[in-house]
Each structure stands twice: as C-alpha cells, then as structure tokens.
Scaffold this active site. Structure first.
Site, PDB file in Angstrom:
ATOM      1  N   LYS A 217      30.378  42.368  47.616  1.00 63.82           N
ATOM      2  CA  LYS A 217      29.882  43.355  46.663  1.00 63.82           C
ATOM      3  C   LYS A 217      29.039  42.664  45.579  1.00 63.82           C
ATOM      4  CE  LYS A 217      31.443  46.688  43.225  1.00 63.82           C
ATOM      5  NZ  LYS A 217      32.553  47.371  42.580  1.00 63.82           N
ATOM      6  N   GLY A 279      36.016  47.079  45.316  1.00 68.37           N
ATOM      7  CA  GLY A 279      36.128  46.257  46.520  1.00 68.37           C
ATOM      8  C   GLY A 279      37.262  46.706  47.436  1.00 68.37           C
ATOM      9  N   GLU A 365      46.362  44.539  43.270  1.00 67.40           N
ATOM     10  CA  GLU A 365      45.173  44.309  42.448  1.00 67.40           C
ATOM     11  C   GLU A 365      44.899  45.544  41.584  1.00 67.40           C
ATOM     12  OE1 GLU A 365      41.955  41.381  43.858  1.00 67.40           O
ATOM     13  OE2 GLU A 365      40.921  43.293  44.001  1.00 67.40           O
ATOM     14  N   LYS A 516      39.435  31.754  39.236  1.00 68.69           N
ATOM     15  CA  LYS A 516      38.080  31.378  39.666  1.00 68.69           C
ATOM     16  C   LYS A 516      37.466  30.397  38.668  1.00 68.69           C
ATOM     17  CE  LYS A 516      36.881  35.876  41.730  1.00 68.69           C
ATOM     18  NZ  LYS A 516      36.028  37.047  41.607  1.00 68.69           N
TER      19      LYS A 516
HETATM   20  O1  F6P Z   1      39.708  39.175  44.279  1.00 64.33           O
HETATM   21  C1  F6P Z   1      38.775  39.628  43.359  1.00 64.33           C
HETATM   22  C2  F6P Z   1      37.685  40.371  44.041  1.00 64.33           C
HETATM   23  O2  F6P Z   1      36.737  40.687  43.090  1.00 64.33           O
HETATM   24  C3  F6P Z   1      38.165  41.621  44.777  1.00 64.33           C
HETATM   25  O3  F6P Z   1      38.363  42.690  43.951  1.00 64.33           O
HETATM   26  C4  F6P Z   1      37.103  41.780  45.779  1.00 64.33           C
HETATM   27  O4  F6P Z   1      37.481  42.648  46.801  1.00 64.33           O
HETATM   28  C5  F6P Z   1      36.914  40.349  46.227  1.00 64.33           C
HETATM   29  O5  F6P Z   1      37.051  39.584  45.048  1.00 64.33           O
HETATM   30  C6  F6P Z   1      35.601  40.051  46.887  1.00 64.33           C
HETATM   31  O6  F6P Z   1      34.544  40.339  46.032  1.00 64.33           O
HETATM   32  P1  F6P Z   1      33.064  40.453  46.576  1.00 64.33           P
HETATM   33  O7  F6P Z   1      33.020  41.586  47.555  1.00 64.33           O
HETATM   34  O8  F6P Z   1      32.234  40.716  45.358  1.00 64.33           O
HETATM   35  O9  F6P Z   1      32.697  39.163  47.245  1.00 64.33           O
END
Ligand code: F6P
Length: 554
Positions: A217, A279, A365, A516
């Site tokens: 995303k 997500g 989450e 992160k």
């Molecule tokens: O784990 C945190 C998160 O932001 C989730 O909410 C999301 O599904 C996942 O990381 C992956 O994020 P992205 O689709 O932006 O790579």
C-alpha cells in the site's frame, strides 16, 4: 473529523461509566458462577434462542456463557456506545480513522456498481469498479496464457511479494479456495525479510515463466521493497541484465504512484487503491490480484458478493440477530466482564489453515490500543489475543489445556457441511470432532459420570473435565468464494463492533512504527565496517556486539 467518533460528550467519559457497563459488571458476578450445564437445564430451547440461520450458515451462540439478560445488556451497551451511528459513519465514508484523518471504506470495495459513496465530495464506487475491471483484464491474460514473459514463454508461476495486509489476505484466501484455482498456475507468497523465504519460493522456478506481483500500500515497507529488489536481480540475472524484461515480469499493487515507477515498474502495470482501505482490510481491493489470477475474476466477484451480503446484514439486522455484532459483543463480554485473556479460532477445514494468522492481524492490529479515539488512556482491557490451528491437528496439541486447564478461552469453531472431495467419510469424521469438542468443552465430564463409566477411583480427579468452556460454532453450508467472503466480513465487523465498544481507533497501527524505526538504526550498526558507537541498553548492545562477532565484524 467524524463527529460520531470524536467530540460528542458521550465519548469523553470512560466506557466504564456507562450504565450498561455497570449493569454488565453486576450481571457478571452471577454469570461467573453459572455453568453451561445449568444454563441448558434452565432453558432447553437455548439452541433456538441463540442460533441464527442466515448468510448461508448457522451461527450457534448457544454454548456461550450468556443468557437473555446478558444479550439485552450487551445490546444496550452497544446502543450507549453509539454502534448504529458509528456503523452509519463508516458506511457513509466519514473520516472515522481519526488519528490518520481517513475514511474507512473497505465496504466500498464490494459495493454494487450503482451505489454512491462519497469521500471528499467524490463518489468512489466507479473507481473501485474501474480497478476491478483492470484486474480482471490482467488476470484473464495470465490465466489464458496470453500474458507472456520476456522471451515469449507463458507465465506458469505467480509470486506475490508483500507483508501484513498485503500478504495475509491473498495467502489465506488462496489456500481457502484452492479447489477453485487454476491448478496449472503455481502460486507462491513471499513476505519475510529473511532471504530464505525468497530462496525457497523461487527454488527450481524458471524466471522466464515467473511473474511477480509486488504488493505494498505504502511502497515503503522494508520487507517488501527488499524482496522486490531481490526478485528484480533474479529476473535481470536470467536475461543478461536487460531492464526491458521488468515490464513483463513485474506488476505492482500500491497507492504510491511515485514509488512504483521509481522501482522500474511500468505505471500501466500498476493496480491502484486508496488511503481509505486499511492494509488488513484490503483483500478485496487490488491486493487480491494474485488471488484473482488464481481463481479467476468471476470467483473473485462472487467472493465480493459474500462480503457485501454481510455488510447489508450488519447494517440492517437488529443487534440481537446480527451475527457479526453478536460475535463482537460476546467477545467484549468475555474480555471485559469474565476475564478471558485470549480467544481461539479453530477452523475444521484444511483449506482454512491460514485463517487464524489472518485474523491475528485483523483483530490485534486493529484493536490492540491503549488510548481512546480522543487520546485518553483506557481503564479497561482492549484487544483480543487470537490464536488457533485447524482441527483436528489442534486437538492433539493444545486442546488438553482447553479441557482441563485453568484458563477461560472462548473458542470459535468453524465447520463446513458440504464435503469438498470424494473423501466424504473423512469429512464426516472431521465434523464429528467439531460437535464432540464443543459438547465436551461445554459440559465436560463429572466425577459421577466417570464413576458410572467404571473409571478407577484414583484416576477420577485426573479425568474430570470441568466443562464450561464457551464456544461459538459457525456452520457454513459450504466453503466457496461467496462463503469465504461472508466469513471474512463477519470478522471485519466483529472487530469493528469491539472497537466501538472499546472506543478505540481500529484503523491505525502506530505501534508497529517503533520496531521499524529501531530496526533501521540497528541495521546500520550490524553492517558498519568498524564497531559503531551505540546508544542502546546493555542487553541490546551485547546482542549486537555478539552478532557482529559471529559475522566476523569485530
Ligand atoms: O504492519 C504494519 C503495516 O503497515 C500493516 O498495517 C500493513 O498491512 C503492512 O504493514 C504492509 O504495509 P504495506 O502494504 O504498505 O507494505
């Protein structure tokens, strides 16, 4: 900011001050003592009173430690927390994700074409259908072998690279719908930053026949971008570094229109979605592209139909007959009033093997939050710890604790009536275990019953099963794309209901950021040429030091 989610004076007071909350606390003192045996003796018609036939399933709530009064009080609590108004705010596109100032519109992803749902003054439904059509065109091209690799080979392997919501949904749904998938297409899912994941997924595959769907995303996620870069190297190595090969071996799913072309993927091969899709709620957006390739556009649309059926049910059914609302309210009952610490999800279908992992993200989450929507610390428990495994495997692992341990663990059993394979006799045995387990967990085995059955006296204390372990059974007519959509949407709205009662923002995930951030710093420290100066606690510093030594970087 949505007026339904913040700002009303009702929101400023703790949930524990609501009249229904206090009444539930009082009611719980009685119900803590009540056993399921007594509840069934008192009301032999519990199955009828607490069973709901709808949405292609039978939802059996009868083996929960509830009575009519519990449900009345829980629905009053829902009313006092404004569940109806908040549902309307979500479905209407209000920005109910307060901390990120975003609408929450996964329900728009399955809205029929003629629906109007406005966000910032524009109807989002036409865009949703545009993307679905683009996905269908791509999926059909891959499935019909008209999408070719760089050297003209048809695609035989599809690898989804993503993590969290960009992985768990399609991974779970692909496993669930394998019987509907093109068996000649080989699907893999790579998520872990551990390179072993990529190495094993691509083992023995020919890059000329392999297509990567990179799904993120944000297009900022370390794991996904790292794996995507590794995949790009793997493809380029096969074609003497010819960058033009990327176009036929990579497509992207993202909301980040700048990041995708920077990576080298042709924007024409990008499938978009929107910031109002969380997500963990994104399976039915373009994030489901790998699934659509596997099962075909028609089955995918059928799955969206199942999601939409539940949206309508959730919006319109009275709370006391509303399956997802009841799932959420009963979950709150155990969490906040009977002291349960976790909840098990036990699908009796091998196809639903990945459902517990998917629901872990959805629930934990979403609702693992320590402040209310308006930022005040909560003074009650939020968030369910979800765990589970498919039956009957779990029976030979952790069910002992459910039957004779000391913890209250409400369980969801998910079973399917129609067998999928010719091995129907195994299906009957599988389901015999579902009904046996829920019966055993509810009613246990008393000393007297054991004695009457001739158990040696000295074994009786060890053999007694106290029962009273609550279960909900969702008995699906069959497992197919529509019922899978139904099942997932039930849990989405269950989580929403819980979030409203707990007054938390179920749609942000700030807690994930800390790890992160710290990992970015530590990655540099692990790989620095010379010992870096570090600013950690003694334990972390020592771990980093030992790792560096082990890697020969003293
Ligand atoms: O784990 C945190 C998160 O932001 C989730 O909410 C999301 O599904 C996942 O990381 C992956 O994020 P992205 O689709 O932006 O790579």
């Amino acid at each position: 900011m949505s007026e339904h989610f913040a700002g009303s004076c009702n929101e400023q007071q703790s949930r524990t001050n609501l009249p229904a909350w206090s009444q539930l606390e009082q009611h719980a003192t009685k119900m803590r003592e009540a056993t399921l045996r007594e509840l069934f003796d008192a009301d032999p018609d519990r199955a009828a009173a607490f069973g709901i036939q709808d949405l292609g399933m039978y939802a059996d709530f009868a083996k929960n430690r509830i009575n009519a009064e519990t449900l009345t009080l829980l629905t009053e609590l829902a009313d006092q927390c404004g569940l109806r108004e908040k549902m309307a705010a979500m479905f209407g596109g209000e920005k109910i994700n307060i901390s990120e100032d975003r609408a929450v519109l996964h329900t728009a992803l399955r809205a029929p074409r003629e629906t109007t749902i406005n966000v910032d003054g524009g109807n989002v439904v036409p865009e949703v259908h545009e993307v679905l059509e683009k996905m269908a065109g791509f999926a059909t091209a891959v499935r019909s072998r008209t999408w070719r690799g760089h050297t003209g080979e048809p695609i035989r392997n599809v690898i989804n690279i993503g993590i969290g919501g960009s992985d768990l949904g399609p991974r779970m749904a692909y496993q669930a719908l394998r019987p509907f998938a093109d068996r000649n297409l080989h699907l893999e899912f790579v998520s872990n930053i551990d390179g072993a994941d990529f190495v094993e997924a691509t083992q023995g595959l020919d890059p000329a026949e392999t297509l990567f769907i990179v799904s993120s995303k944000s297009w900022r996620t370390l794991e996904t971008l790292t794996n995507a870069a590794t995949a790009r190297e793997w493809v380029l190595a096969a074609f003497d570094g010819d960058a033009s090969s990327i176009a036929s071996h990579f497509v992207a799913v993202s909301t980040n229109t700048e990041g995708v072309p920077e990576f080298g993927i042709d924007p024409a091969n990008m499938f978009g979605f929107w910031d109002w899709v969380g997500g963990r709620y994104s399976l039915d957006s373009a994030v489901g592209l790998s699934l659509m390739v596997a099962i075909g556009p028609e089955n995918f649309i059928e799955m969206l139909g199942g999601f939409h059926d539940v949206d309508e049910h959730f919006r319109t059914a009275p709370l006391e007959r509303n399956i997802p609302a009841l799932m959420g309210l009963i979950s709150v009952w155990y969490n906040n009033f009977l002291g349960a610490e976790s909840q098990a999800v036990l699908p009796y279908s091998h196809y639903l093997a990945h459902l517990p992992a998917y629901l872990q993200q959805l629930e934990m989450e979403s609702n693992g939050k320590h402040v209310t929507v308006s930022g005040a610390p909560v003074d009650y428990q939020t968030g369910q710890i979800i765990w589970g495994q498919p039956g009957t495997n779990g029976q030979h692992a952790f069910y002992q604790l459910l039957h004779q341990g000391t913890k209250l663990v409400p369980c969801d059993f998910i079973a399917v009536v129609e067998p999928f394979s010719d091995l129907a006799h195994q299906h009957d045995l599988l389901n015999a275990n579902v009904f046996a387990q829920t019966e055993g967990l509810a009613f246990g085995r008393t000393e007297q019953e054991l004695r009457d059955a001739g158990s040696p006296e000295e074994q009786i204390p060890h053999r007694v099963c106290k029962g009273n372990q609550p279960t909900t059974t969702l008995l699906l007519d069959r497992l197919d794309p529509r019922s899978l959509g139904t099942l997932i949407a039930l849990y989405e709205h269950k989580v929403f209901t819980e979030g409203v009662i707990w007054d938390v923002d179920s749609f942000d995930q700030w807690g994930v950021e800390l790890g992160k951030l710290l990992a970015d710093t530590i990655a540099e420290e692990l790989t620095a040429d010379s010992v870096p100066s570090m600013d950690h606690d003694g334990s972390t510093t020592e771990l980093i030091r030992r790792y560096r030594t082990g890697r020969g970087r003293e």
